[in-house]
Design an enzyme around this catalytic site. Structure first.
Site, PDB file in Angstrom:
ATOM      1  N   ASN A   1      39.960  40.570 -17.417  1.00 10.58           N
ATOM      2  CA  ASN A   1      41.146  41.132 -18.079  1.00 10.58           C
ATOM      3  C   ASN A   1      41.340  40.460 -19.439  1.00 10.58           C
ATOM      4  O   ASN A   1      42.219  39.614 -19.631  1.00 10.58           O
ATOM      5  CB  ASN A   1      42.383  40.929 -17.200  1.00 10.58           C
ATOM      6  CG  ASN A   1      43.565  41.769 -17.665  1.00 10.58           C
ATOM      7  OD1 ASN A   1      43.605  42.242 -18.793  1.00 10.58           O
ATOM      8  ND2 ASN A   1      44.542  41.939 -16.787  1.00 10.58           N
TER       9      ASN A   1
ATOM     10  N   GLU B   1      47.422  33.274 -12.370  1.00  8.75           N
ATOM     11  CA  GLU B   1      46.058  33.730 -12.154  1.00  8.75           C
ATOM     12  C   GLU B   1      45.886  35.087 -12.831  1.00  8.75           C
ATOM     13  O   GLU B   1      46.798  35.911 -12.825  1.00  8.75           O
ATOM     14  CB  GLU B   1      45.745  33.878 -10.661  1.00  8.75           C
ATOM     15  CG  GLU B   1      45.713  32.588  -9.887  1.00  8.75           C
ATOM     16  CD  GLU B   1      47.074  32.221  -9.299  1.00  8.75           C
ATOM     17  OE1 GLU B   1      47.978  33.082  -9.305  1.00  8.75           O
ATOM     18  OE2 GLU B   1      47.237  31.073  -8.851  1.00  8.75           O
TER      19      GLU B   1
ATOM     20  N   TYR C   1      47.983  35.536 -23.184  1.00  6.69           N
ATOM     21  CA  TYR C   1      48.386  34.206 -22.729  1.00  6.69           C
ATOM     22  C   TYR C   1      47.912  33.110 -23.672  1.00  6.69           C
ATOM     23  O   TYR C   1      48.594  32.091 -23.856  1.00  6.69           O
ATOM     24  CB  TYR C   1      47.865  33.967 -21.313  1.00  6.69           C
ATOM     25  CG  TYR C   1      48.405  34.987 -20.330  1.00  6.69           C
ATOM     26  CD1 TYR C   1      49.776  35.214 -20.217  1.00  6.69           C
ATOM     27  CD2 TYR C   1      47.549  35.751 -19.543  1.00  6.69           C
ATOM     28  CE1 TYR C   1      50.277  36.163 -19.354  1.00  6.69           C
ATOM     29  CE2 TYR C   1      48.046  36.699 -18.673  1.00  6.69           C
ATOM     30  CZ  TYR C   1      49.404  36.908 -18.578  1.00  6.69           C
ATOM     31  OH  TYR C   1      49.901  37.845 -17.727  1.00  6.69           O
TER      32      TYR C   1
ATOM     33  N   ALA D   1      53.541  43.225 -15.852  1.00  8.31           N
ATOM     34  CA  ALA D   1      52.969  44.574 -15.926  1.00  8.31           C
ATOM     35  C   ALA D   1      53.738  45.426 -16.922  1.00  8.31           C
ATOM     36  O   ALA D   1      54.973  45.408 -16.943  1.00  8.31           O
ATOM     37  CB  ALA D   1      52.988  45.235 -14.549  1.00  8.31           C
ATOM     38  N   ILE D   2      52.991  46.151 -17.735  1.00 11.39           N
ATOM     39  CA  ILE D   2      53.559  47.081 -18.717  1.00 11.39           C
ATOM     40  C   ILE D   2      53.042  48.484 -18.396  1.00 11.39           C
ATOM     41  O   ILE D   2      51.843  48.668 -18.116  1.00 11.39           O
ATOM     42  CB  ILE D   2      53.157  46.706 -20.153  1.00 11.39           C
ATOM     43  CG1 ILE D   2      53.665  45.302 -20.514  1.00 11.39           C
ATOM     44  CG2 ILE D   2      53.703  47.741 -21.154  1.00 11.39           C
ATOM     45  CD1 ILE D   2      55.166  45.136 -20.534  1.00 11.39           C
TER      46      ILE D   2
END
Length: 266
Positions: free
Chosen positions: A187, A182, A194, A149-150
């Site tokens: 998203n 996952e 990724y 998370a950013i």
């Protein structure tokens, strides 16, 4: 687990920033309040305080945080405090409080820093921010990336790329051979991130999330291959270069001696 990441394509913040210092460091217990705030903003409160404490307690987990400061002294002070915290948790038999396990690695990054043994007083104008958090579980030969998370205010700056490269480097250091995670099917920025590291879709988990959305299962094998290690190093170097060019960031401890020489001239 859900992922909030940036693809590094579009910055959400305009104009060059002051020469702040960034560090990608192991998380310690003192980071938990800021991490919980970030978790709530990005993931809707995915983990509780006790959840993060359990991860810090586990020898099979690596938790990393991205910290931003306007002072090298402040990051050095944080590392000194982490080292002190670890020492206070050591009993007469040499056992350590397991919640502070990651502090061992944090303290060890303070190599040849020249920091005084007693932290200097922190001036009121000095500050430190937590911009990102990432976690992986080591399960047999697999790195399961559970959280990435950013801070929304900093997405689009290649911080997600930088953080993921550090997580995968941790997986390589553990001699893990493949990675999985996952991610929400919708998203697309995270999927793009990724894919830069060679992750491919291996299946789906139907109605995996609380709102009923499917999760895509991503997989990356061959973590120990020369090509994968070179890819991780390349993305880490490129993300740092772009962060320097676009946001004028410096890096701790990678730029430690350069930062010290610059601040001595101020």
């Amino acid at each position: 687990m859900d992922m909030i990441a940036d693809d590094g394509c579009t910055s959400l913040r305009s104009g060059p920033q002051s020469a702040a210092v960034l560090g990608c460091l192991p998380m310690v217990t003192a980071d938990i309040p800021a991490v919980l705030t970030l978790d709530q903003r990005c993931l809707g409160g995915l983990w509780t305080r006790s959840g993060y404490e359990r991860e810090l307690d586990s020898e099979h987990s690596d938790l990393l945080v991205i910290l931003k400061s306007n002072s090298l002294e402040l990051l050095n002070c944080r590392l000194t405090q982490a080292s002190t915290q670890l020492g206070a948790a050591t009993n007469s038999d040499g056992d350590r409080n397991p919640i502070n396990r990651n502090a061992r690695f944090t303290a060890n990054t303070q190599i040849d820093s020249g920091a005084p043994s007693k932290p200097s007083p922190i001036r009121r104008e000095q500050k430190i921010e937590l911009l990102g958090v990432g976690c992986l579980w080591a399960i047999l030969e697999e790195a399961h990336i559970t959280t990435l998370a950013i801070d929304p205010s900093y997405q689009g700056e290649r911080l997600g790329l930088w953080l993921l490269s550090h997580l995968l480097q941790k997986a390589c250091d553990r001699s893990l051979t493949h990675a999985t995670l996952e991610v929400r099917a919708s998203n697309h920025p995270a999927l793009s991130l990724y894919q830069k590291f060679g992750f491919e879709e291996a299946g789906r988990r139907k109605r995996y999330y609380a709102d009923g959305e499917d999760a895509r299962i991503l997989w990356r094998s061959g973590l120990q291959s020369a090509d994968c290690i070179a890819q991780i190093n390349r993305h880490q170097t490129q993300s740092m270069r772009q962060l320097k060019q676009k946001q004028n960031y410096r890096f701790y401890p990678e730029d430690l001696h350069l930062i010290q020489s610059l601040e001595q001239k101020v």
